[in-house]
Design an enzyme around this catalytic site. Structure first.
Site, PDB file in Angstrom:
ATOM      1  N   ASP A  39       0.847  -1.190   0.000  1.00  0.00           N
ATOM      2  CA  ASP A  39       0.000   0.000   0.000  1.00  0.00           C
ATOM      3  C   ASP A  39       0.889   1.250   0.000  1.00  0.00           C
ATOM      4  OD1 ASP A  39      -3.209   0.548   0.953  1.00  0.00           O
ATOM      5  OD2 ASP A  39      -1.790   2.222   1.109  1.00  0.00           O
ATOM      6  N   ILE A  40       0.497   2.234  -0.767  1.00  0.00           N
ATOM      7  CA  ILE A  40       1.296   3.451  -0.921  1.00  0.00           C
ATOM      8  C   ILE A  40       1.253   4.322   0.343  1.00  0.00           C
ATOM      9  CG2 ILE A  40      -0.473   5.022  -1.848  1.00  0.00           C
ATOM     10  CD1 ILE A  40       1.551   5.708  -4.080  1.00  0.00           C
ATOM     11  N   ASN A  97     -12.892  -3.398   2.220  1.00  0.00           N
ATOM     12  CA  ASN A  97     -13.920  -2.357   2.265  1.00  0.00           C
ATOM     13  C   ASN A  97     -14.826  -2.485   1.043  1.00  0.00           C
ATOM     14  OD1 ASN A  97     -13.060  -1.067   4.662  1.00  0.00           O
ATOM     15  ND2 ASN A  97     -11.405  -0.062   3.543  1.00  0.00           N
ATOM     16  N   GLU A 105     -12.236   3.291  -1.400  1.00  0.00           N
ATOM     17  CA  GLU A 105     -11.790   4.415  -2.243  1.00  0.00           C
ATOM     18  C   GLU A 105     -11.476   4.001  -3.667  1.00  0.00           C
ATOM     19  OE1 GLU A 105      -8.505   6.158  -0.142  1.00  0.00           O
ATOM     20  OE2 GLU A 105      -9.832   7.507   0.980  1.00  0.00           O
ATOM     21  N   VAL A 106     -11.051   2.762  -3.852  1.00  0.00           N
ATOM     22  CA  VAL A 106     -10.657   2.304  -5.190  1.00  0.00           C
ATOM     23  C   VAL A 106     -11.653   1.227  -5.639  1.00  0.00           C
ATOM     24  CG1 VAL A 106      -8.835   1.254  -6.583  1.00  0.00           C
ATOM     25  CG2 VAL A 106      -8.229   2.784  -4.694  1.00  0.00           C
ATOM     26  N   HIS A 110     -10.026  -5.138  -3.495  1.00  0.00           N
ATOM     27  CA  HIS A 110      -8.709  -5.326  -2.878  1.00  0.00           C
ATOM     28  C   HIS A 110      -8.908  -5.777  -1.453  1.00  0.00           C
ATOM     29  CE1 HIS A 110     -10.018  -1.130  -2.720  1.00  0.00           C
ATOM     30  NE2 HIS A 110      -9.434  -1.022  -1.538  1.00  0.00           N
TER      31      HIS A 110
HETATM   32  P1  AMP Z   1      -9.794   1.393   0.364  1.00  0.00           P
HETATM   33  O1  AMP Z   1     -10.138   2.588   1.201  1.00  0.00           O
HETATM   34  O2  AMP Z   1     -10.117   0.095   1.054  1.00  0.00           O
HETATM   35  O3  AMP Z   1     -10.413   1.483  -1.023  1.00  0.00           O
HETATM   36  O4  AMP Z   1      -8.231   1.378   0.210  1.00  0.00           O
HETATM   37  C1  AMP Z   1      -7.556   1.881  -0.907  1.00  0.00           C
HETATM   38  C2  AMP Z   1      -6.081   1.779  -0.572  1.00  0.00           C
HETATM   39  O5  AMP Z   1      -5.342   1.926  -1.778  1.00  0.00           O
HETATM   40  C3  AMP Z   1      -5.567   2.854   0.387  1.00  0.00           C
HETATM   41  O6  AMP Z   1      -5.015   2.206   1.529  1.00  0.00           O
HETATM   42  C4  AMP Z   1      -4.516   3.597  -0.434  1.00  0.00           C
HETATM   43  O7  AMP Z   1      -3.413   4.010   0.339  1.00  0.00           O
HETATM   44  C5  AMP Z   1      -4.137   2.559  -1.470  1.00  0.00           C
HETATM   45  N1  AMP Z   1      -3.601   3.086  -2.718  1.00  0.00           N
HETATM   46  C6  AMP Z   1      -4.118   4.064  -3.495  1.00  0.00           C
HETATM   47  N2  AMP Z   1      -3.367   4.246  -4.587  1.00  0.00           N
HETATM   48  C7  AMP Z   1      -2.347   3.351  -4.503  1.00  0.00           C
HETATM   49  C8  AMP Z   1      -1.242   3.042  -5.330  1.00  0.00           C
HETATM   50  N3  AMP Z   1      -1.020   3.689  -6.486  1.00  0.00           N
HETATM   51  N4  AMP Z   1      -0.400   2.061  -4.946  1.00  0.00           N
HETATM   52  C9  AMP Z   1      -0.610   1.405  -3.778  1.00  0.00           C
HETATM   53  N5  AMP Z   1      -1.646   1.638  -2.965  1.00  0.00           N
HETATM   54  C10 AMP Z   1      -2.500   2.608  -3.315  1.00  0.00           C
END
Ligand code: AMP
Length: 125
Positions: A39-40, A97, A105-106, A110
């Protein structure tokens, strides 16, 4: 911003772009079914994300539409990553999530793997 897990898959989401190699990631594992990377913005000493190779918005989408082979391959990949990182004995937490209230968020499924310290109570904030 949190996403609506009921929306159709958006192939421009950041994890789709990582899968296509359009943006870099610190990969820890890849096989036919899954990709794992750091995770970034880590929330624990170990914070790895595992994503399926297929186009699934969320856990809901994946559990409803993925084939048995995709589900088995993905679940095994999550376990493999944790074992290979030596996390079984100290322990680890999985989190997927799903949708707005969870603060997803994505919009590509994941599973977070958190480990490396005592993680405390299950829910925060
Ligand atoms: P969620 O809130 O469960 O959707 O988590 C999304 C996660 O993706 C967060 O912990 C972010 O820090 C992580 N994230 C977003 N962009 C990247 C990226 N380019 N590489 C790695 N992790 C990422």
């Amino acid at each position: 911003m949190a996403v609506d897990a009921a929306l159709p898959y958006d192939d421009q989401n950041i994890f789709a772009r990582i899968l296509r190699g359009e943006i870099p990631a610190r990969k820890v594992h890849e096989d036919d079914w899954a990709l794992a990377f750091h995770d970034i913005n880590p929330q624990a000493p170990t914070h790895v994300l595992v994503i399926p190779k297929g186009a699934y918005v969320s856990w809901d989408d994946f559990s409803a539409r993925a084939s048995d082979a995709e589900i088995a391959g993905f679940v095994r990949a999550v376990g493999h990553v944790a074992r290979e990182a030596g996390l079984v004995a100290p322990g680890y937490r999985l989190l997927a999530n799903t949708g707005t209230d969870s603060h997803q968020e994505v919009p590509h499924l994941h599973v977070h793997i958190f480990a490396g310290r005592a993680l405390g109570p299950m829910l925060a904030g």
